[in-house]
Design a protein around this motif. Structure first.
Motif, PDB file in Angstrom:
ATOM      1  N   GLY A  30      43.007  32.097  35.456  1.00  0.00           N
ATOM      2  CA  GLY A  30      41.921  33.026  35.236  1.00  0.00           C
ATOM      3  C   GLY A  30      41.108  33.377  36.453  1.00  0.00           C
ATOM      4  N   ARG A  31      41.408  32.781  37.596  1.00  0.00           N
ATOM      5  CA  ARG A  31      40.621  33.049  38.789  1.00  0.00           C
ATOM      6  C   ARG A  31      41.331  34.055  39.676  1.00  0.00           C
ATOM      7  NH1 ARG A  31      37.632  28.430  40.112  1.00  0.00           N
ATOM      8  NH2 ARG A  31      36.924  29.582  41.943  1.00  0.00           N
ATOM      9  N   GLY A  32      40.537  34.913  40.313  1.00  0.00           N
ATOM     10  CA  GLY A  32      41.082  35.801  41.317  1.00  0.00           C
ATOM     11  C   GLY A  32      41.779  37.019  40.745  1.00  0.00           C
ATOM     12  N   THR A  33      42.656  37.576  41.551  1.00  0.00           N
ATOM     13  CA  THR A  33      43.338  38.821  41.238  1.00  0.00           C
ATOM     14  C   THR A  33      44.811  38.565  40.968  1.00  0.00           C
ATOM     15  OG1 THR A  33      41.855  39.969  42.773  1.00  0.00           O
ATOM     16  CG2 THR A  33      43.820  41.162  42.038  1.00  0.00           C
ATOM     17  N   MET A  34      45.314  39.186  39.926  1.00  0.00           N
ATOM     18  CA  MET A  34      46.746  39.201  39.645  1.00  0.00           C
ATOM     19  C   MET A  34      47.186  40.653  39.642  1.00  0.00           C
ATOM     20  SD  MET A  34      47.697  36.044  39.213  1.00  0.00           S
ATOM     21  CE  MET A  34      49.264  36.174  38.372  1.00  0.00           C
ATOM     22  N   ALA A  35      48.335  40.929  40.216  1.00  0.00           N
ATOM     23  CA  ALA A  35      48.757  42.319  40.365  1.00  0.00           C
ATOM     24  C   ALA A  35      50.266  42.456  40.281  1.00  0.00           C
ATOM     25  CB  ALA A  35      48.269  42.867  41.696  1.00  0.00           C
ATOM     26  N   THR A  53      39.366  38.690  37.640  1.00  0.00           N
ATOM     27  CA  THR A  53      38.777  37.625  36.833  1.00  0.00           C
ATOM     28  C   THR A  53      37.910  38.196  35.717  1.00  0.00           C
ATOM     29  OG1 THR A  53      38.754  36.208  38.788  1.00  0.00           O
ATOM     30  CG2 THR A  53      37.382  35.539  36.919  1.00  0.00           C
ATOM     31  N   SER A  54      37.225  39.284  35.997  1.00  0.00           N
ATOM     32  CA  SER A  54      36.332  39.895  35.011  1.00  0.00           C
ATOM     33  C   SER A  54      37.092  40.497  33.833  1.00  0.00           C
ATOM     34  CB  SER A  54      35.520  41.012  35.676  1.00  0.00           C
ATOM     35  OG  SER A  54      36.388  42.047  36.127  1.00  0.00           O
ATOM     36  N   GLY A  55      38.404  40.688  34.017  1.00  0.00           N
ATOM     37  CA  GLY A  55      39.200  41.344  32.990  1.00  0.00           C
ATOM     38  C   GLY A  55      39.394  42.827  33.233  1.00  0.00           C
ATOM     39  N   MET A  56      38.671  43.344  34.209  1.00  0.00           N
ATOM     40  CA  MET A  56      38.849  44.757  34.519  1.00  0.00           C
ATOM     41  C   MET A  56      40.233  44.999  35.105  1.00  0.00           C
ATOM     42  SD  MET A  56      35.165  45.915  36.018  1.00  0.00           S
ATOM     43  CE  MET A  56      35.744  47.610  36.181  1.00  0.00           C
ATOM     44  N   THR A  57      40.717  46.207  34.944  1.00  0.00           N
ATOM     45  CA  THR A  57      42.052  46.575  35.402  1.00  0.00           C
ATOM     46  C   THR A  57      41.981  47.821  36.273  1.00  0.00           C
ATOM     47  OG1 THR A  57      42.438  47.847  33.384  1.00  0.00           O
ATOM     48  CG2 THR A  57      43.202  45.557  33.411  1.00  0.00           C
ATOM     49  N   VAL A  92      62.378  47.153  42.182  1.00  0.00           N
ATOM     50  CA  VAL A  92      62.138  45.731  42.003  1.00  0.00           C
ATOM     51  C   VAL A  92      60.631  45.557  41.854  1.00  0.00           C
ATOM     52  CG1 VAL A  92      62.326  43.433  43.003  1.00  0.00           C
ATOM     53  CG2 VAL A  92      64.168  45.106  43.350  1.00  0.00           C
ATOM     54  N   TYR A  93      60.237  44.883  40.784  1.00  0.00           N
ATOM     55  CA  TYR A  93      58.829  44.682  40.495  1.00  0.00           C
ATOM     56  C   TYR A  93      58.428  43.262  40.902  1.00  0.00           C
ATOM     57  CZ  TYR A  93      58.446  49.100  38.070  1.00  0.00           C
ATOM     58  OH  TYR A  93      58.417  50.451  37.769  1.00  0.00           O
ATOM     59  N   TYR A  94      57.333  43.183  41.636  1.00  0.00           N
ATOM     60  CA  TYR A  94      56.845  41.907  42.156  1.00  0.00           C
ATOM     61  C   TYR A  94      55.474  41.581  41.580  1.00  0.00           C
ATOM     62  CZ  TYR A  94      60.444  42.506  45.730  1.00  0.00           C
ATOM     63  OH  TYR A  94      61.645  42.679  46.393  1.00  0.00           O
ATOM     64  N   CYS A  95      55.308  40.322  41.234  1.00  0.00           N
ATOM     65  CA  CYS A  95      54.012  39.790  40.844  1.00  0.00           C
ATOM     66  C   CYS A  95      53.328  39.266  42.095  1.00  0.00           C
ATOM     67  CB  CYS A  95      54.223  38.675  39.828  1.00  0.00           C
ATOM     68  SG  CYS A  95      52.727  37.863  39.255  1.00  0.00           S
ATOM     69  N   ALA A  96      52.039  39.518  42.215  1.00  0.00           N
ATOM     70  CA  ALA A  96      51.273  39.043  43.367  1.00  0.00           C
ATOM     71  C   ALA A  96      49.958  38.438  42.891  1.00  0.00           C
ATOM     72  CB  ALA A  96      50.995  40.191  44.340  1.00  0.00           C
ATOM     73  N   ALA A  97      49.444  37.488  43.657  1.00  0.00           N
ATOM     74  CA  ALA A  97      48.212  36.814  43.270  1.00  0.00           C
ATOM     75  C   ALA A  97      47.355  36.529  44.495  1.00  0.00           C
ATOM     76  CB  ALA A  97      48.519  35.513  42.539  1.00  0.00           C
ATOM     77  N   SER A  98      46.060  36.507  44.249  1.00  0.00           N
ATOM     78  CA  SER A  98      45.113  36.140  45.288  1.00  0.00           C
ATOM     79  C   SER A  98      43.960  35.381  44.637  1.00  0.00           C
ATOM     80  CB  SER A  98      44.576  37.368  46.009  1.00  0.00           C
ATOM     81  OG  SER A  98      43.533  37.008  46.894  1.00  0.00           O
ATOM     82  N   ALA A  99      43.393  34.459  45.382  1.00  0.00           N
ATOM     83  CA  ALA A  99      42.250  33.707  44.885  1.00  0.00           C
ATOM     84  C   ALA A  99      40.969  34.539  44.991  1.00  0.00           C
ATOM     85  CB  ALA A  99      42.091  32.414  45.680  1.00  0.00           C
ATOM     86  N   TYR A 100      41.059  35.709  45.588  1.00  0.00           N
ATOM     87  CA  TYR A 100      39.888  36.534  45.838  1.00  0.00           C
ATOM     88  C   TYR A 100      40.040  37.896  45.182  1.00  0.00           C
ATOM     89  CZ  TYR A 100      39.655  32.934  49.371  1.00  0.00           C
ATOM     90  OH  TYR A 100      39.646  31.725  50.006  1.00  0.00           O
ATOM     91  N   PHE A 101      38.981  38.665  45.246  1.00  0.00           N
ATOM     92  CA  PHE A 101      39.011  40.034  44.746  1.00  0.00           C
ATOM     93  C   PHE A 101      39.860  40.874  45.690  1.00  0.00           C
ATOM     94  CE2 PHE A 101      37.565  43.761  42.608  1.00  0.00           C
ATOM     95  CZ  PHE A 101      37.499  44.736  43.599  1.00  0.00           C
ATOM     96  N   ARG A 102      40.902  41.485  45.141  1.00  0.00           N
ATOM     97  CA  ARG A 102      41.771  42.354  45.922  1.00  0.00           C
ATOM     98  C   ARG A 102      41.955  43.664  45.186  1.00  0.00           C
ATOM     99  NH1 ARG A 102      40.890  39.598  50.333  1.00  0.00           N
ATOM    100  NH2 ARG A 102      42.078  37.642  50.534  1.00  0.00           N
ATOM    101  N   ASN A 103      42.471  44.656  45.919  1.00  0.00           N
ATOM    102  CA  ASN A 103      42.750  45.939  45.274  1.00  0.00           C
ATOM    103  C   ASN A 103      44.220  46.288  45.463  1.00  0.00           C
ATOM    104  OD1 ASN A 103      42.727  46.649  47.987  1.00  0.00           O
ATOM    105  ND2 ASN A 103      40.684  47.542  47.874  1.00  0.00           N
TER     106      ASN A 103
END
Length: 122
Positions: A30-35, A53-57, A92-103
């Motif tokens: 639940g933390r950070g950014t998933m993309a 994290t806020s749930g915004m997309t 090819v679709y990739y999942c990415a993650a960051s512990a911080y706010f990313r765009n």
């Protein structure tokens, strides 16, 4: 060590749907950014969607209204529901993650999965 594992890719006809999943381990749920990003043959990687994290997309214009990103913090999962698929969605679709706010900038994400192939036939 953070690991991201994608699944759910495949071959689908234009107009069809697929749901991609990304299982994350080794990071606080639940933390950070998933993309999601994608890369088509001969093209640069491009941003698809992100959730914070806020749930915004946030979505790329090319997929807005057709794709939906969601996350299940309890399971440490992120999903990409893809509807009304077009041949130009083939990549090819990739999942990415960051512990911080990313765009949408891929070079700011610390963690990446291996990718899953999505092919849309016309």
């Amino acid at each position: 060590q953070v690991q991201l594992v994608e699944s759910g890719g495949g071959l689908v006809q234009a107009g069809g749907s697929l749901r991609l999943s990304c299982a994350a381990s080794g990071r606080p749920s639940g933390r950070g950014t998933m993309a999601w990003f994608r890369q088509a043959p001969g093209k640069e990687r491009e941003f698809v969607a992100a959730t914070w994290t806020s749930g915004m997309t946030y979505y790329a214009d090319a997929v807005k209204g057709r794709f939906t990103i969601s996350r299940d913090n309890g399971k440490n999962m992120v999903y990409l529901q893809m509807n009304s698929l077009k041949p130009e969605d083939t990549a090819v679709y990739y999942c990415a993650a960051s512990a911080y706010f990313r765009n949408s900038r891929g070079d700011t994400y610390e963690y990446w999965g291996q990718g899953t192939q999505v092919t849309v036939s016309s």
